[in-house]
Scaffold this motif. Structure first.
Motif, mmCIF file in Angstrom:
data_model
loop_
_atom_site.group_PDB
_atom_site.id
_atom_site.type_symbol
_atom_site.label_atom_id
_atom_site.label_comp_id
_atom_site.label_asym_id
_atom_site.label_seq_id
_atom_site.Cartn_x
_atom_site.Cartn_y
_atom_site.Cartn_z
ATOM 1 N N LEU A 148 0.857 -1.194 0.000
ATOM 2 C CA LEU A 148 0.000 0.000 0.000
ATOM 3 C C LEU A 148 0.884 1.231 0.000
ATOM 4 N N ARG A 149 0.400 2.294 -0.632
ATOM 5 C CA ARG A 149 1.204 3.522 -0.677
ATOM 6 C C ARG A 149 0.334 4.738 -0.428
ATOM 7 N N LYS A 150 0.979 5.774 0.078
ATOM 8 C CA LYS A 150 0.315 7.065 0.196
ATOM 9 C C LYS A 150 0.080 7.630 -1.209
ATOM 10 N N PRO A 151 -0.951 8.394 -1.448
ATOM 11 C CA PRO A 151 -1.886 8.982 -0.480
ATOM 12 C C PRO A 151 -3.171 8.195 -0.274
ATOM 13 N N PHE A 152 -3.188 6.905 -0.594
ATOM 14 C CA PHE A 152 -4.420 6.137 -0.484
ATOM 15 C C PHE A 152 -4.746 5.850 0.979
ATOM 16 N N ALA A 153 -6.022 5.967 1.308
ATOM 17 C CA ALA A 153 -6.473 5.893 2.696
ATOM 18 C C ALA A 153 -6.060 4.601 3.374
ATOM 19 N N GLU A 154 -6.019 3.494 2.611
ATOM 20 C CA GLU A 154 -5.714 2.197 3.206
ATOM 21 C C GLU A 154 -4.342 2.165 3.870
ATOM 22 N N ALA A 155 -3.392 2.939 3.338
ATOM 23 C CA ALA A 155 -2.040 2.937 3.913
ATOM 24 C C ALA A 155 -2.046 3.526 5.322
ATOM 25 N N TYR A 156 -2.725 4.654 5.480
ATOM 26 C CA TYR A 156 -2.803 5.287 6.800
ATOM 27 C C TYR A 156 -3.632 4.434 7.758
ATOM 28 N N GLN A 157 -4.729 3.884 7.243
ATOM 29 C CA GLN A 157 -5.622 3.097 8.089
ATOM 30 C C GLN A 157 -4.927 1.857 8.615
ATOM 31 N N LEU A 158 -4.027 1.293 7.812
ATOM 32 C CA LEU A 158 -3.265 0.120 8.254
ATOM 33 C C LEU A 158 -2.475 0.439 9.515
ATOM 34 N N VAL A 159 -1.813 1.592 9.533
ATOM 35 C CA VAL A 159 -1.019 1.987 10.701
ATOM 36 C C VAL A 159 -1.920 2.222 11.905
ATOM 37 N N LEU A 160 -3.019 2.930 11.694
ATOM 38 C CA LEU A 160 -3.951 3.203 12.792
ATOM 39 C C LEU A 160 -4.490 1.912 13.385
ATOM 40 N N ASP A 161 -4.941 1.010 12.516
ATOM 41 C CA ASP A 161 -5.575 -0.217 12.989
ATOM 42 C C ASP A 161 -4.575 -1.156 13.660
ATOM 43 N N ALA A 162 -3.361 -1.211 13.123
ATOM 44 C CA ALA A 162 -2.362 -2.142 13.652
ATOM 45 C C ALA A 162 -1.990 -1.827 15.094
ATOM 46 N N HIS A 163 -2.117 -0.555 15.476
ATOM 47 C CA HIS A 163 -1.675 -0.147 16.812
ATOM 48 C C HIS A 163 -2.800 0.451 17.648
ATOM 49 N N GLY A 164 -4.015 0.388 17.143
ATOM 50 C CA GLY A 164 -5.151 0.920 17.883
ATOM 51 C C GLY A 164 -5.060 2.416 18.118
ATOM 52 N N LEU A 165 -4.549 3.138 17.121
ATOM 53 C CA LEU A 165 -4.359 4.588 17.264
ATOM 54 C C LEU A 165 -5.640 5.337 16.931
ATOM 55 N N ARG A 166 -5.910 6.366 17.697
ATOM 56 C CA ARG A 166 -7.035 7.258 17.385
ATOM 57 C C ARG A 166 -6.516 8.356 16.467
ATOM 58 N N PRO A 167 -7.166 8.582 15.320
ATOM 59 C CA PRO A 167 -6.649 9.568 14.364
ATOM 60 C C PRO A 167 -6.531 10.975 14.931
ATOM 61 N N GLU A 168 -7.442 11.344 15.823
ATOM 62 C CA GLU A 168 -7.397 12.696 16.394
ATOM 63 C C GLU A 168 -6.244 12.863 17.378
ATOM 64 N N GLU A 169 -5.636 11.754 17.792
ATOM 65 C CA GLU A 169 -4.475 11.805 18.678
ATOM 66 C C GLU A 169 -3.176 11.549 17.926
ATOM 67 N N THR A 170 -3.274 11.539 16.591
ATOM 68 C CA THR A 170 -2.142 11.161 15.752
ATOM 69 C C THR A 170 -1.774 12.282 14.802
ATOM 70 N N LEU A 171 -0.486 12.591 14.728
ATOM 71 C CA LEU A 171 0.033 13.618 13.816
ATOM 72 C C LEU A 171 0.832 12.947 12.713
ATOM 73 N N PHE A 172 0.560 13.354 11.475
ATOM 74 C CA PHE A 172 1.299 12.837 10.320
ATOM 75 C C PHE A 172 2.105 13.981 9.713
ATOM 76 N N ILE A 173 3.400 13.749 9.451
ATOM 77 C CA ILE A 173 4.297 14.780 8.914
ATOM 78 C C ILE A 173 4.850 14.304 7.581
ATOM 79 N N ASP A 174 4.677 15.138 6.534
ATOM 80 C CA ASP A 174 5.126 14.770 5.190
ATOM 81 C C ASP A 174 5.433 16.052 4.431
ATOM 82 N N ASP A 175 6.332 15.939 3.429
ATOM 83 C CA ASP A 175 6.640 17.109 2.607
ATOM 84 C C ASP A 175 5.785 17.167 1.342
#
Length: 207
Positions: A148-175
Protein backbone atom coordinates in the motif's frame (compact mmCIF):
# COMPACT_ATOMS: atom_id res chain seq x y z
CA UNK A 1 0.90 19.19 19.81
CA UNK A 2 -1.92 19.35 22.35
CA UNK A 3 -3.67 15.99 22.53
CA UNK A 4 -1.12 14.28 20.29
CA UNK A 5 0.10 10.87 21.46
CA UNK A 6 1.36 9.41 18.19
CA UNK A 7 3.48 10.78 15.33
CA UNK A 8 3.76 9.20 11.89
CA UNK A 9 6.75 10.42 9.89
CA UNK A 10 7.46 10.38 6.19
CA UNK A 11 11.05 9.45 5.32
CA UNK A 12 12.39 11.21 2.21
CA UNK A 13 12.65 14.96 2.67
CA UNK A 14 11.75 14.67 6.36
CA UNK A 15 14.35 12.37 7.93
CA UNK A 16 16.49 11.43 4.93
CA UNK A 17 17.74 14.17 2.63
CA UNK A 18 16.96 13.46 -1.03
CA UNK A 19 17.58 15.20 -4.36
CA UNK A 20 15.64 13.89 -7.37
CA UNK A 21 17.78 15.98 -9.70
CA UNK A 22 20.79 13.81 -8.87
CA UNK A 23 19.07 10.72 -10.26
CA UNK A 24 18.01 12.60 -13.39
CA UNK A 25 21.60 13.76 -13.87
CA UNK A 26 23.01 10.27 -13.19
CA UNK A 27 20.86 8.75 -15.92
CA UNK A 28 21.80 11.57 -18.26
CA UNK A 29 25.47 10.82 -17.56
CA UNK A 30 24.84 7.18 -18.55
CA UNK A 31 23.56 8.34 -21.93
CA UNK A 32 19.82 8.46 -21.28
CA UNK A 33 19.06 11.54 -23.37
CA UNK A 34 15.34 11.29 -22.66
CA UNK A 35 15.15 10.13 -19.04
CA UNK A 36 12.36 12.60 -18.19
CA UNK A 37 10.29 11.16 -21.05
CA UNK A 38 11.15 7.63 -19.97
CA UNK A 39 10.14 8.48 -16.41
CA UNK A 40 6.81 9.78 -17.70
CA UNK A 41 6.29 6.60 -19.76
CA UNK A 42 6.99 4.45 -16.71
CA UNK A 43 4.52 6.52 -14.70
CA UNK A 44 1.87 6.09 -17.37
CA UNK A 45 2.52 2.33 -17.30
CA UNK A 46 2.21 2.32 -13.48
CA UNK A 47 5.68 0.75 -13.26
CA UNK A 48 6.77 2.99 -10.38
CA UNK A 49 3.56 2.42 -8.44
CA UNK A 50 3.91 -1.32 -8.92
CA UNK A 51 7.54 -1.22 -7.83
CA UNK A 52 6.64 0.83 -4.74
CA UNK A 53 3.93 -1.65 -3.75
CA UNK A 54 6.04 -4.75 -4.27
CA UNK A 55 4.16 -5.98 -7.33
CA UNK A 56 7.31 -5.57 -9.46
CA UNK A 57 10.59 -7.08 -8.25
CA UNK A 58 13.93 -5.27 -8.38
CA UNK A 59 15.02 -7.55 -11.22
CA UNK A 60 11.88 -6.79 -13.21
CA UNK A 61 12.34 -3.07 -12.62
CA UNK A 62 15.98 -3.20 -13.68
CA UNK A 63 14.98 -5.23 -16.75
CA UNK A 64 12.63 -2.40 -17.75
CA UNK A 65 15.43 0.14 -17.34
CA UNK A 66 17.92 -2.09 -19.15
CA UNK A 67 15.58 -2.36 -22.13
CA UNK A 68 15.78 1.41 -22.55
CA UNK A 69 19.45 1.82 -21.65
CA UNK A 70 22.25 2.69 -24.07
CA UNK A 71 24.47 -0.22 -25.04
CA UNK A 72 27.08 -1.37 -22.49
CA UNK A 73 25.32 0.21 -19.47
CA UNK A 74 25.44 -2.35 -16.66
CA UNK A 75 22.81 -3.22 -14.08
CA UNK A 76 25.08 -1.95 -11.32
CA UNK A 77 25.29 1.40 -13.09
CA UNK A 78 21.51 1.48 -13.37
CA UNK A 79 21.14 0.72 -9.65
CA UNK A 80 23.65 3.42 -8.77
CA UNK A 81 21.86 6.00 -10.91
CA UNK A 82 18.48 5.02 -9.47
CA UNK A 83 19.82 5.42 -5.91
CA UNK A 84 21.67 8.68 -6.60
CA UNK A 85 18.86 10.76 -5.11
CA UNK A 86 19.48 9.31 -1.63
CA UNK A 87 21.72 11.69 0.31
CA UNK A 88 22.29 11.64 4.09
CA UNK A 89 20.68 11.14 7.48
CA UNK A 90 21.44 14.34 9.43
CA UNK A 91 22.55 13.34 12.91
CA UNK A 92 20.46 16.04 14.61
CA UNK A 93 17.26 14.60 13.10
CA UNK A 94 18.07 11.11 14.36
CA UNK A 95 18.84 12.51 17.80
CA UNK A 96 15.51 14.35 17.76
CA UNK A 97 13.68 11.11 17.00
CA UNK A 98 15.36 9.51 20.00
CA UNK A 99 14.15 12.38 22.20
CA UNK A 100 10.62 12.26 20.81
CA UNK A 101 10.32 8.55 21.58
CA UNK A 102 10.33 9.48 25.27
CA UNK A 103 7.11 11.44 24.76
CA UNK A 104 5.23 9.92 21.79
CA UNK A 105 4.62 6.69 19.95
CA UNK A 106 6.58 7.05 16.71
CA UNK A 107 5.88 5.39 13.36
CA UNK A 108 7.33 5.64 9.87
CA UNK A 109 5.20 5.45 6.71
CA UNK A 110 7.26 5.70 3.54
CA UNK A 111 6.58 5.28 -0.15
CA UNK A 112 9.73 3.49 -1.25
CA UNK A 113 10.97 0.47 -3.16
CA UNK A 114 13.26 -2.47 -2.49
CA UNK A 115 16.30 -0.92 -4.21
CA UNK A 116 16.04 2.37 -2.31
CA UNK A 117 15.33 0.52 0.95
CA UNK A 118 18.50 -1.55 0.59
CA UNK A 119 20.55 1.52 -0.34
CA UNK A 120 19.44 3.85 2.45
CA UNK A 121 19.74 1.07 5.04
CA UNK A 122 23.34 0.53 3.90
CA UNK A 123 23.93 4.29 4.05
CA UNK A 124 22.59 4.40 7.61
CA UNK A 125 24.92 1.57 8.58
CA UNK A 126 27.99 3.08 6.92
CA UNK A 127 27.51 6.69 8.04
CA UNK A 128 25.85 6.29 11.46
CA UNK A 129 26.74 2.72 12.47
CA UNK A 130 23.06 1.81 12.80
CA UNK A 131 21.57 -1.34 11.28
CA UNK A 132 18.01 -0.16 10.73
CA UNK A 133 15.64 2.79 10.86
CA UNK A 134 13.42 0.57 12.97
CA UNK A 135 15.53 1.55 15.98
CA UNK A 136 13.85 4.96 16.01
CA UNK A 137 10.23 3.86 15.67
CA UNK A 138 7.67 1.65 17.33
CA UNK A 139 7.14 0.33 13.80
CA UNK A 140 8.37 1.29 10.32
CA UNK A 141 6.07 0.76 7.35
CA UNK A 142 7.42 0.70 3.80
CA UNK A 143 5.06 0.67 0.84
CA UNK A 144 6.84 -2.12 -1.03
CA UNK A 145 6.50 -4.37 2.04
CA UNK A 146 2.87 -3.63 2.93
CA UNK A 147 1.58 -3.40 -0.66
CA UNK A 148 0.00 0.00 0.00
CA UNK A 149 1.20 3.52 -0.68
CA UNK A 150 0.32 7.07 0.20
CA UNK A 151 -1.89 8.98 -0.48
CA UNK A 152 -4.42 6.14 -0.48
CA UNK A 153 -6.47 5.89 2.70
CA UNK A 154 -5.71 2.20 3.21
CA UNK A 155 -2.04 2.94 3.91
CA UNK A 156 -2.80 5.29 6.80
CA UNK A 157 -5.62 3.10 8.09
CA UNK A 158 -3.27 0.12 8.25
CA UNK A 159 -1.02 1.99 10.70
CA UNK A 160 -3.95 3.20 12.79
CA UNK A 161 -5.58 -0.22 12.99
CA UNK A 162 -2.36 -2.14 13.65
CA UNK A 163 -1.68 -0.15 16.81
CA UNK A 164 -5.15 0.92 17.88
CA UNK A 165 -4.36 4.59 17.26
CA UNK A 166 -7.03 7.26 17.39
CA UNK A 167 -6.65 9.57 14.36
CA UNK A 168 -7.40 12.70 16.39
CA UNK A 169 -4.47 11.81 18.68
CA UNK A 170 -2.14 11.16 15.75
CA UNK A 171 0.03 13.62 13.82
CA UNK A 172 1.30 12.84 10.32
CA UNK A 173 4.30 14.78 8.91
CA UNK A 174 5.13 14.77 5.19
CA UNK A 175 6.64 17.11 2.61
CA UNK A 176 4.09 16.09 -0.06
CA UNK A 177 0.75 17.89 -0.08
CA UNK A 178 -1.19 14.99 -1.69
CA UNK A 179 0.06 12.70 1.09
CA UNK A 180 -1.08 15.23 3.69
CA UNK A 181 -4.51 15.38 2.08
CA UNK A 182 -4.71 11.58 2.13
CA UNK A 183 -4.02 11.47 5.87
CA UNK A 184 -6.59 14.17 6.58
CA UNK A 185 -9.19 12.09 4.73
CA UNK A 186 -9.02 9.46 7.48
CA UNK A 187 -9.10 12.05 10.27
CA UNK A 188 -5.40 12.21 11.10
CA UNK A 189 -3.98 15.57 12.16
CA UNK A 190 -1.25 16.72 9.79
CA UNK A 191 1.78 18.93 9.34
CA UNK A 192 2.88 19.79 5.81
CA UNK A 193 6.65 20.36 5.93
CA UNK A 194 8.05 21.23 2.50
CA UNK A 195 11.76 22.06 2.18
CA UNK A 196 13.76 23.87 3.26
CA UNK A 197 11.91 23.57 6.58
CA UNK A 198 12.91 20.59 8.73
CA UNK A 199 11.58 18.79 11.78
CA UNK A 200 14.30 20.51 13.80
CA UNK A 201 12.42 23.79 13.36
CA UNK A 202 9.14 22.22 14.45
CA UNK A 203 10.17 20.41 17.62
CA UNK A 204 12.19 22.04 20.34
CA UNK A 205 14.57 19.68 22.15
CA UNK A 206 12.61 17.95 24.90
CA UNK A 207 14.04 16.85 28.20
Amino acid sequence: MQGIKNIIFDLGGIILNIDYQRTIQAFHDLGFTNFQNLYSQFQMADLFDQFETGKVTPDQFLDALQAQAPENVTREQLKSAWNALLLDFPLARLQLLQQLRNHYNLYLLSNTNALHHEAFTQKLQETRGLPSLGLFFDKAYFSHEIGLRKPFAEAYQLVLDAHGLRPEETLFIDDSLPNITGAEAVGIRTLHLPGPKTILEVFRPQS
